[in-house]
Design a protein around this motif. Structure first.
Motif: not given
Length: 347
Positions: A86-107
């Motif tokens: 829902e937070a990604a609506v209107g965006t054109d890329a995802v930048l994730c900074v963090g550990g596996g849980s953060t990368v997992g959310a980006a995925k």
């Protein structure tokens, strides 16, 4: 003269992706990587505890941060994935900074939106170089593979992992070690992934001995790369069942690893020999147990909160999904015995 193993037919799927590695590159080069993606409305995913560091890293392109998501959770609960999407609506890329849980959310976001990911890992999880996604719901963790979740670019900066608390750093590094060990017997193993895995074990072992973030981060990259190609085997199938039950991800991997290697070693002598060589010892199982003990990790799953009345469920659910070509058969009660030993640990 050294005798080489015969080379049989194999398939190797080289995964696309740009890797930028070096001390300080997140400070000096992250803005250029965002520009390289052509991103102008970025969804930033990071944990709340990394707020100050992330703010400093993203300051040069703060005008491109269109939305921020900080409610990351281990094993990516479905509710977390839905909120991130829902937070990604209107965006054109995802930048994730963090550990596996953060990368997992980006995925989880990329899985449904197909947005490109720029990953900046701050642990040794390795998820940033794999096309594997995972979601958990009602005590069950579901995983899958889709090239759309593979980050387009990964920025590896040892400065970011150097500040990890020692216990977390060691657990995360052993999680990476599990990726290497698993790659030797996973379903899509091949000579290339095995070479990468062996070098990963060597770098991780050296990094743990010397407390060297650069070696550990290099090892984590190699580990994730080998696992991404070779696939998931017994170790990860068991770890995913435990993750669905709420056990901590990295420490579960660290605790399981010697037990799974001891179980599979009789059916995989070449793998155990290569692991021993990379660890600089004669006995791979003993060498790995020593590494885990030196890192201060639990020796049994009981210490992580798994109850005795859950062991049958864990064994049954894992046995159903273990690849058929696992080096040692898991039927006939063998899986239950492995789970029992992993639960008891030194007891």
């Amino acid at each position: 003269m050294v005798q080489c193993e015969p080379v049989h037919s194999f398939t190797y799927d080289a995964l696309p992706g740009r890797v930028v590695f070096g001390s300080g590159v997140a400070r000096t080069g992250l803005a250029a990587e965002v520009e390289r993606l052509g991103a102008s409305k970025v969804l930033l995913i990071a944990s709340e505890r990394d707020t100050e560091r992330v703010r400093a890293l993203t300051a040069p392109f703060a005008d491109r941060i269109a939305a921020v998501f900080t409610a990351v959770r281990e094993h990516v609960p479905v509710a977390t994935a839905e909120a991130a999407r829902e937070a990604a609506v209107g965006t054109d890329a995802v930048l994730c900074v963090g550990g596996g849980s953060t990368v997992g959310a980006a995925k989880a976001v990329a899985l449904t939106t197909r947005l490109p990911i720029l990953a900046v890992p701050t642990t040794y999880a390795g998820s940033e170089v794999t096309p594997v996604w995972g979601l958990s719901e009602d005590g069950v963790k579901t995983t899958g593979t889709d090239p759309v979740v593979l980050p387009r670019t990964v920025v590896y900066d040892p400065e970011l992992t150097a500040s990890l608390p020692p216990g977390l750093a060691r657990a995360s590094a052993l999680n990476a070690m599990a990726h290497c060990v698993e790659a030797f017997w996973a379903p899509r193993r091949n000579p290339v992934s095995s070479v990468v895995a062996e070098e990963g074990v060597r770098a991780l072992a050296a990094g743990l001995r010397e407390d060297d973030p650069e070696q550990l981060l290099l090892g984590a990259y190699l580990a994730g790369s080998a696992f991404a190609v070779a696939g998931s085997g017994l170790h990860h199938k068991l770890a995913h069942v435990l993750g669905g039950l709420g056990l901590p991800h990295a420490r579960s991997h660290a605790t399981l690893l010697p037990h799974v290697l001891a179980f599979n070693a009789p059916g995989s002598p070449d793998a155990t020999a290569r692991i021993a060589r990379a660890l600089g010892c004669d006995d791979a199982v003993a060498g790995l147990r020593a590494v885990v003990a030196a890192a201060g990790m639990p020796t049994g799953l009981a210490e992580l909160g798994l109850r005795a009345d859950q062991l049958d469920e864990v064994a049954e659910r894992t046995e159903r999904v273990v690849p058929a070509d696992n080096p040692v058969p898991v039927g006939g009660g063998a899986m239950r015995q492995l789970v029992q030993r992993a639960w008891e640990g030194e007891r």
